[in-house]
Design a protein around this motif. Structure first.
Motif, PDB file in Angstrom:
ATOM      1  N   CYS A   1       0.840  -1.206   0.000  1.00 54.37           N
ATOM      2  CA  CYS A   1       0.000   0.000   0.000  1.00 54.37           C
ATOM      3  C   CYS A   1       0.874   1.255   0.000  1.00 54.37           C
ATOM      4  O   CYS A   1       1.066   1.916   1.027  1.00 54.37           O
TER       5      CYS A   1
ATOM      6  N   TYR B   1      -4.996  -0.307  -6.272  1.00 50.41           N
ATOM      7  CA  TYR B   1      -5.520  -1.131  -5.183  1.00 50.41           C
ATOM      8  C   TYR B   1      -5.806  -2.554  -5.646  1.00 50.41           C
ATOM      9  O   TYR B   1      -5.660  -3.497  -4.870  1.00 50.41           O
TER      10      TYR B   1
ATOM     11  N   LEU C   1      -3.744   4.330  -5.047  1.00 51.49           N
ATOM     12  CA  LEU C   1      -3.624   4.825  -3.684  1.00 51.49           C
ATOM     13  C   LEU C   1      -2.867   6.151  -3.655  1.00 51.49           C
ATOM     14  O   LEU C   1      -1.958   6.383  -4.451  1.00 51.49           O
TER      15      LEU C   1
END
Length: 211
Positions: free
Chosen positions: A39, A45, A128
């Motif tokens: 992440c 994602y 992200l």
């Protein structure tokens, strides 16, 4: 007011893990660790979901539930018989933030859901960015309704150890999910907001106490 949170822990109901329960628990925890590490700003994602799915394929082979090379099993979506949902979702003012807007909010323009059972339930497919809060919640489940449905099982019958699966179903294995709430950060890596509640197998069992 304030922000929502979302976390899950799984415990053995009788206070101790059987060997196969512990092995699969550790598989889910490793899948989560890898997914959290993935992440980073700019990371898609869906790629984070795939990191977890590949780890679960590896663990299912090691546990004797799937046969074959993990990467090939991932490409065939064999993990979706066990990992039946997406790896997580946005979180903010709501637990499942922005989901009332459906894929218009959860999916970046031009991106659509994949067709495979399990994979198609991924709620989020955006890149992200720093400050985004998401959950990371891989799992392994033995769902009787799935294994009773030939439409799900037959296309993957050649890579499934059905005897091993049936033994777990007879034992009412249930499932394992470990969920954390994280915030994407820049240089220092993702921040785990829910780390105050242990998820290591050796740490969760003592929390159960004794009967």
């Amino acid at each position: 007011g304030g922000y929502a949170s979302d976390l899950t822990r799984t415990y053995p109901v009788d206070g101790s893990f059987t060997p196969i329960q512990r092995q699969l628990y550790d598989t889910v925890r490793e899948a989560q660790r890898r997914a959290i590490d993935a992440c980073t700003p700019g990371r898609r994602y869906r790629d984070v979901h795939d990191v977890a799915a590949r780890a679960i394929c590896e663990g299912l082979v090691e546990a004797g539930l799937l046969r074959g090379k993990p990467e090939s099993l991932f490409e065939r979506a064999a993990h979706t018989l066990f990992f039946t949902h997406g790896v997580g979702h946005l979180i903010g003012l709501d637990v499942h933030d922005m989901e009332e807007f459906g894929d218009q909010a959860g999916y970046a323009p031009g991106r659509t859901r994949r067709p495979e059972f399990g994979n198609k339930y991924l709620r989020l497919d955006r890149d992200l960015a720093p400050g985004m809060a998401v959950t990371i919640e891989p799992g392994i489940y033995l769902v009787p309704a799935i294994w009773q449905n030939d439409a799900f099982v037959e296309p993957l019958a050649d890579v499934v150890n059905r005897d091993a699966v049936e033994r777990l179903l007879e034992q009412h294995f249930g499932g394992i999910r470990i969920e954390e709430t994280i915030v994407v950060r820049d240089a220092q890596g993702p921040e785990i907001l829910s780390q105050g509640l242990p998820n290591d197998a050796d740490a969760v069992v003592p929390l159960l106490g004794t009967n």
